[in-house]
Design a protein around this motif. Structure first.
Motif, PDB file in Angstrom:
ATOM      1  N   THR A   1       1.136  -1.395   0.106  1.00  0.00           N
ATOM      2  CA  THR A   1       0.290  -0.133   0.002  1.00  0.00           C
ATOM      3  C   THR A   1       1.232   1.750   0.539  1.00  0.00           C
ATOM      4  N   ALA A   2       1.920   1.302   0.706  1.00  0.00           N
ATOM      5  CA  ALA A   2       3.374   2.623   0.892  1.00  0.00           C
ATOM      6  C   ALA A   2       3.683   2.811  -0.579  1.00  0.00           C
ATOM      7  N   GLU A   3       3.786   1.050  -1.442  1.00  0.00           N
ATOM      8  CA  GLU A   3       4.732   1.612  -2.485  1.00  0.00           C
ATOM      9  C   GLU A   3       3.758   1.712  -4.026  1.00  0.00           C
ATOM     10  N   LEU A   4       2.693   2.002  -3.383  1.00  0.00           N
ATOM     11  CA  LEU A   4       1.159   1.746  -4.749  1.00  0.00           C
ATOM     12  C   LEU A   4       1.188   3.654  -5.111  1.00  0.00           C
ATOM     13  N   ASP A   5       1.401   3.928  -6.213  1.00  0.00           N
ATOM     14  CA  ASP A   5       1.561   5.359  -6.606  1.00  0.00           C
ATOM     15  C   ASP A   5       0.077   6.200  -6.318  1.00  0.00           C
ATOM     16  N   ASP A   6       0.426   7.671  -5.783  1.00  0.00           N
ATOM     17  CA  ASP A   6      -0.932   7.933  -4.583  1.00  0.00           C
ATOM     18  C   ASP A   6      -2.050   7.843  -6.446  1.00  0.00           C
ATOM     19  N   LYS A   7      -2.045   7.520  -7.209  1.00  0.00           N
ATOM     20  CA  LYS A   7      -2.689   8.162  -8.450  1.00  0.00           C
ATOM     21  C   LYS A   7      -3.585   6.590  -8.312  1.00  0.00           C
ATOM     22  N   TYR A   8      -3.020   5.285  -7.217  1.00  0.00           N
ATOM     23  CA  TYR A   8      -4.028   4.673  -7.606  1.00  0.00           C
ATOM     24  C   TYR A   8      -5.530   5.102  -6.222  1.00  0.00           C
ATOM     25  N   PHE A   9      -5.184   5.908  -5.828  1.00  0.00           N
ATOM     26  CA  PHE A   9      -6.342   5.856  -4.389  1.00  0.00           C
ATOM     27  C   PHE A   9      -6.923   7.216  -4.664  1.00  0.00           C
ATOM     28  N   LYS A  10      -8.265   6.976  -3.983  1.00  0.00           N
ATOM     29  CA  LYS A  10      -8.862   8.046  -4.285  1.00  0.00           C
ATOM     30  C   LYS A  10      -8.985   9.678  -4.239  1.00  0.00           C
ATOM     31  N   THR A  11      -7.831   9.915  -2.896  1.00  0.00           N
ATOM     32  CA  THR A  11      -7.009  10.953  -3.280  1.00  0.00           C
ATOM     33  C   THR A  11      -5.769  10.491  -2.212  1.00  0.00           C
ATOM     34  N   SER A  12      -5.131  11.456  -1.986  1.00  0.00           N
ATOM     35  CA  SER A  12      -3.483  12.013  -1.651  1.00  0.00           C
ATOM     36  C   SER A  12      -3.663  10.930   0.169  1.00  0.00           C
ATOM     37  N   GLU A  13      -5.113  11.701   0.793  1.00  0.00           N
ATOM     38  CA  GLU A  13      -5.132  11.361   2.397  1.00  0.00           C
ATOM     39  C   GLU A  13      -5.698  10.235   2.319  1.00  0.00           C
TER      40      GLU A  13
END
Length: 460
Positions: A317-329
């Motif tokens: 999860t830490a290594e996944l790029d922020d772009k895959y998450f709903k938000t960086s938060e």
């Protein structure tokens, strides 16, 4: 989501196994399934214990080290030991700061409850009403009325069709040991990461996951380093305890931290811990361990907890790029999930953090007193009270006569018993946290006595 609706939800996974069907190489998963995996990181330890007790019965009920013993002993304590019945229930059914998110999952295993805020019918300050900082009814100190009017709901997150933690258009591959990879990394990079050397060894199977399978996956994630392989191929892999040195654990200071005093009763001839004599502040510290989410545990132990599969889930999860998450938060919250506001006791030594209230709810928090916690935030137990804490973290009221009868029953002469007075600070608290997860019988000994060479337990 209702139980009936949960039972109807199924996930179809395309799974690649080796030809001998002894190992899951990887599984392709949609974002809804990945959302459920990531929700594991948000679940408090006490909530998971409750899940397991309700879902599994008899000898099949898994335990989380000695924390399961501790949780069940709280359930057995008389109501009079708690400041209120609501305070006891807050420990037996631990809330999460992700309650609203659970309701948006395609399949909710959490038995989620909506986070509620209450305000006073009569009193307001300027344009901002008195709003509770707890998930229960409060008494307003301005007018004395019970704050039973439900405040405006906080904005809910996007509906489940849009994803909860990851974006709905993303696609992922999951390894047998719960590493998550975005599909866009490409075939060659992926098989290199997993160490697959021969494409001919892979065989495709279809697997259906429903509520029971997700519960089994959560269970396997805490007991095996290869939960997908174990669950899909019906294997039993014995989990090994991770070795964690103190320098690997996060080095943070809790600004509220103060040392707690603990009296250990030790048998001289063997170095065996007979029991600990503790005040309510130490028991409240132990109670706080139940509120820690798995992601918070990983944060405290630098991604090297005793749960190897959860370590993999956390690190990927830490290594996944922020772009895959709903938000960086969203990613930040998963990496260090906060506790619900108002539940951290002042006796909590570990550097735990609470979620923030919305800006419109924080006018003057000093005006509110909680019906559940009349003695103050996170104070669960009546004081002063003395407790006997067994090596396996079972807690019972302390009575001198009972302690003496216990030693007589075990034929331990008083001359063979000595007291050790310890101060429990951050280092000791982290040791107790680790031992509470890795031992079902000797958590206190493993955490505290091994640090004292003159009091080593005799091996059986």
């Amino acid at each position: 989501m209702s139980d009936a609706a949960n039972e109807d939800v199924k996930f179809s996974l395309k799974v690649m196994v080796n030809k001998d069907k002894t190992k899951v190489l990887f599984a392709e998963a949609d974002p809804h399934f990945v959302d459920i995996l990531l929700s594991f990181l948000t679940l408090p330890l006490g909530r998971i214990i409750e899940f397991f007790d309700n879902h599994y019965k008899g000898e099949e009920t898994p335990s989380i080290g000695s924390l399961t013993n501790f949780s069940r002993s709280l359930d057995n304590l008389a109501d009079a030991h708690f400041v209120t019945e609501d305070a006891q229930q807050a420990l037996l059914y631990v809330n999460s700061s992700f309650e609203d998110a659970y309701k948006c999952l395609k399949l909710d295993i959490s038995n989620s409850q909506s986070a509620k805020y209450f305000c006073c019918f009569l009193t307001s300050h300027g344009s901002i009403p008195c709003v509770s900082i707890y998930y229960d009814n409060l008494t307003c100190k301005v007018c004395g009325n019970t704050m039973r009017k439900e405040a405006a709901e906080r904005p809910s997150i996007a509906a489940s069709s849009d994803g909860v933690f990851v974006k709905s258009k993303a696609s992922f591959t999951i390894s047998g040991d719960l590493q998550i990879f975005p599909n866009e990394i490409g075939l060659l990079s992926f098989i290199t990461l997993l160490g697959i050397t021969d494409a001919h060894e892979a065989q495709e199977i279809q697997v259906s996951f429903g509520f029971n399978e997700i519960m089994d996956l959560l269970k396997a994630s805490l007991t095996s380093p290869t939960p997908l392989s174990d669950l899909i191929l019906r294997k039993k892999t014995k989990s090994s305890t991770a070795a964690i040195s103190m320098h690997e654990i996060v080095n943070e200071i809790n600004p509220r931290c103060r040392n707690l005093s603990l009296k250990l009763m030790i048998r001289k001839s063997t170095g065996e811990l007979l029991y600990a004599q503790a005040q309510e502040d130490f028991v409240e510290f132990l109670s706080g361990l139940l509120t820690i989410p798995l992601g918070g545990l990983e944060h405290l132990q630098a991604g090297k907890s005793c749960f190897k599969a959860i370590n993999n889930l956390y690190r990927s999860t830490a290594e996944l790029d922020d772009k895959y998450f709903k938000t960086s938060e969203t990613k930040k919250r998963l990496m260090n999930p906060h506790l619900p506001h108002g539940c951290i006791s002042p006796n909590q030594i570990l550097p735990l953090t609470e979620e923030c209230l919305p800006a419109e709810y924080i006018d003057d928090l000093s005006l509110f007193s909680s019906v559940a916690f009349p003695e103050g935030q996170g104070r669960y137990l009546e004081r002063p009270t003395t407790y006997l804490v067994s090596d396996n973290l079972t807690v019972t009221p302390y009575f001198t006569a009972s302690a003496l009868c216990r030693m007589n029953k075990e034929k331990i002469p008083i001359s063979d018993v000595e007291e050790m007075q310890l101060q429990i600070g951050l280092k000791e608290a982290l040791s107790i946290l680790k031992a509470s997860l890795t031992s079902t019988t000797t958590a206190l000994s493993d955490a505290l006595l091994n640090a004292y060479p003159s009091h080593k337990r005799q091996k059986k």
